[in-house]
Design a protein around this motif. Structure first.
Motif, mmCIF file in Angstrom:
data_model
loop_
_atom_site.group_PDB
_atom_site.id
_atom_site.type_symbol
_atom_site.label_atom_id
_atom_site.label_comp_id
_atom_site.label_asym_id
_atom_site.label_seq_id
_atom_site.Cartn_x
_atom_site.Cartn_y
_atom_site.Cartn_z
ATOM 1 N N SER A 1 -12.878 21.268 -48.476
ATOM 2 C CA SER A 1 -12.397 19.927 -48.786
ATOM 3 C C SER A 1 -11.863 19.889 -50.206
ATOM 4 O O SER A 1 -12.553 20.291 -51.143
ATOM 5 C CB SER A 1 -13.539 18.904 -48.631
ATOM 6 N N GLY A 2 -10.615 19.428 -50.354
ATOM 7 C CA GLY A 2 -10.050 19.298 -51.683
ATOM 8 C C GLY A 2 -8.746 20.048 -51.858
ATOM 9 O O GLY A 2 -8.119 20.516 -50.904
ATOM 10 N N GLU A 3 -8.352 20.179 -53.116
ATOM 11 C CA GLU A 3 -7.061 20.755 -53.452
ATOM 12 C C GLU A 3 -6.973 22.243 -53.113
ATOM 13 O O GLU A 3 -7.961 22.977 -53.189
ATOM 14 C CB GLU A 3 -6.801 20.577 -54.953
ATOM 15 N N ILE A 4 -5.769 22.660 -52.751
ATOM 16 C CA ILE A 4 -5.488 24.080 -52.559
ATOM 17 C C ILE A 4 -4.911 24.616 -53.865
ATOM 18 O O ILE A 4 -3.814 24.234 -54.277
ATOM 19 C CB ILE A 4 -4.493 24.290 -51.403
ATOM 20 N N ASN A 5 -5.677 25.452 -54.544
ATOM 21 C CA ASN A 5 -5.205 26.096 -55.768
ATOM 22 C C ASN A 5 -5.793 27.505 -55.812
ATOM 23 O O ASN A 5 -6.665 27.849 -54.998
ATOM 24 C CB ASN A 5 -5.560 25.272 -57.017
ATOM 25 N N PRO A 6 -5.317 28.356 -56.713
ATOM 26 C CA PRO A 6 -5.783 29.752 -56.704
ATOM 27 C C PRO A 6 -7.292 29.897 -56.817
ATOM 28 O O PRO A 6 -7.899 30.740 -56.129
ATOM 29 C CB PRO A 6 -5.067 30.366 -57.912
ATOM 30 N N GLU A 7 -7.916 29.120 -57.685
ATOM 31 C CA GLU A 7 -9.360 29.235 -57.891
ATOM 32 C C GLU A 7 -10.129 28.853 -56.623
ATOM 33 O O GLU A 7 -11.072 29.552 -56.213
ATOM 34 C CB GLU A 7 -9.807 28.350 -59.048
#
Length: 244
Positions: free
Chosen positions: A37-43
């Motif tokens: 759940s949440g943003e898709i980013n590299p981390e």
């Protein structure tokens, strides 16, 4: 038209629909499922990759709630979904990079009742946005060398991704084509099940396809395209890219 991004430069952000608190955990009620759940980013995608690689039991499902995020992280995320052959369950929302790369990478997708699934563009988006500008406006849009390189890299990565997963890349931009864009009346667009299947997607909706958010905002326009209309749009798309 008013819901399209105003300039080409904004396409470089790979924006999410809305910021969300992030979590990625093995579902306590289903140890073969991961909830993201949440943003898709590299981390965040790295955390997902570590979790699935080190899970005590085999993970076969991804339950996702994401408004999107970084495009390259999204492509990497989709690659993992494809690699592990994950079933994808859309919980509340899957939009932008989530729709582009996570849902498309699975051959078994379920959208839960009330869940929103929507696209608003991809690596071919700058090309279609440029078609909507006058010659004067086009001359005023100046991309830096770095921005131009970014778009070129994105287009190559996305093209390779869709070839790998055997889904038609135009799923990300059909709603931006000149033949459809004037009919747009929502921030996101999606397609009826028949059209999705023709584009290479196997998606089941629990109940009717949702178009409004939980707060009642109209968010997703569903395009019902006959096979003949879809074929015509795909032919027009190919011709435009060849002449580009």
């Amino acid at each position: 038209m008013r819901y399209l991004l105003v300039t080409l430069l904004l396409t470089l952000s790979g924006c999410a629909v809305q910021p969300q608190p992030f979590s990625v955990v093995i579902d306590p009620l289903s140890p073969s499922s991961i909830r993201y759940s949440g943003e898709i980013n590299p981390e965040n995608v790295t955390l997902f990759e570590k979790l699935i690689a080190n899970a005590p039991t085999r993970i076969d499902s991804l339950i996702i709630n994401s408004g999107g995020g970084d495009v390259f992280a999204g492509i990497r995320f989709g690659g993992l979904v494809y690699q592990y052959k994950l079933k994808v369950v859309v919980d509340k929302v899957c939009a932008s990079s989530c729709a582009n790369y996570v849902v498309t990478a699975s051959d078994d997708v379920i959208v839960k009742s009330g869940g929103l699934l929507g696209w608003h563009g991809g690596a071919l988006q700058p090309f279609y946005q440029s078609l909507m500008l006058s010659e004067k406006q086009r001359s005023e849009v100046k991309l830096s060398a770095q921005q131009a390189e970014y778009i070129t890299h994105w287009r190559k990565a996305e093209e390779d991704f869709f070839k790998l997963i055997k889904v038609n890349q135009t799923v990300t931009v059909l709603g931006m084509m000149p033949e459809l864009v004037d009919k747009r009346d929502a921030p996101l667009f999606s397609y009826d099940q028949q059209t999705l299947k023709q584009l290479g997607l196997n998606i089941t909706f629990e109940g009717e396809q949702a178009t409004t958010s939980s707060s009642g905002d109209y968010m997703v326009q569903i395009f019902n395209l006959s096979p003949d209309v879809l074929d015509m749009l795909l032919i027009q798309h190919d011709k435009r890219l060849l002449n580009n």
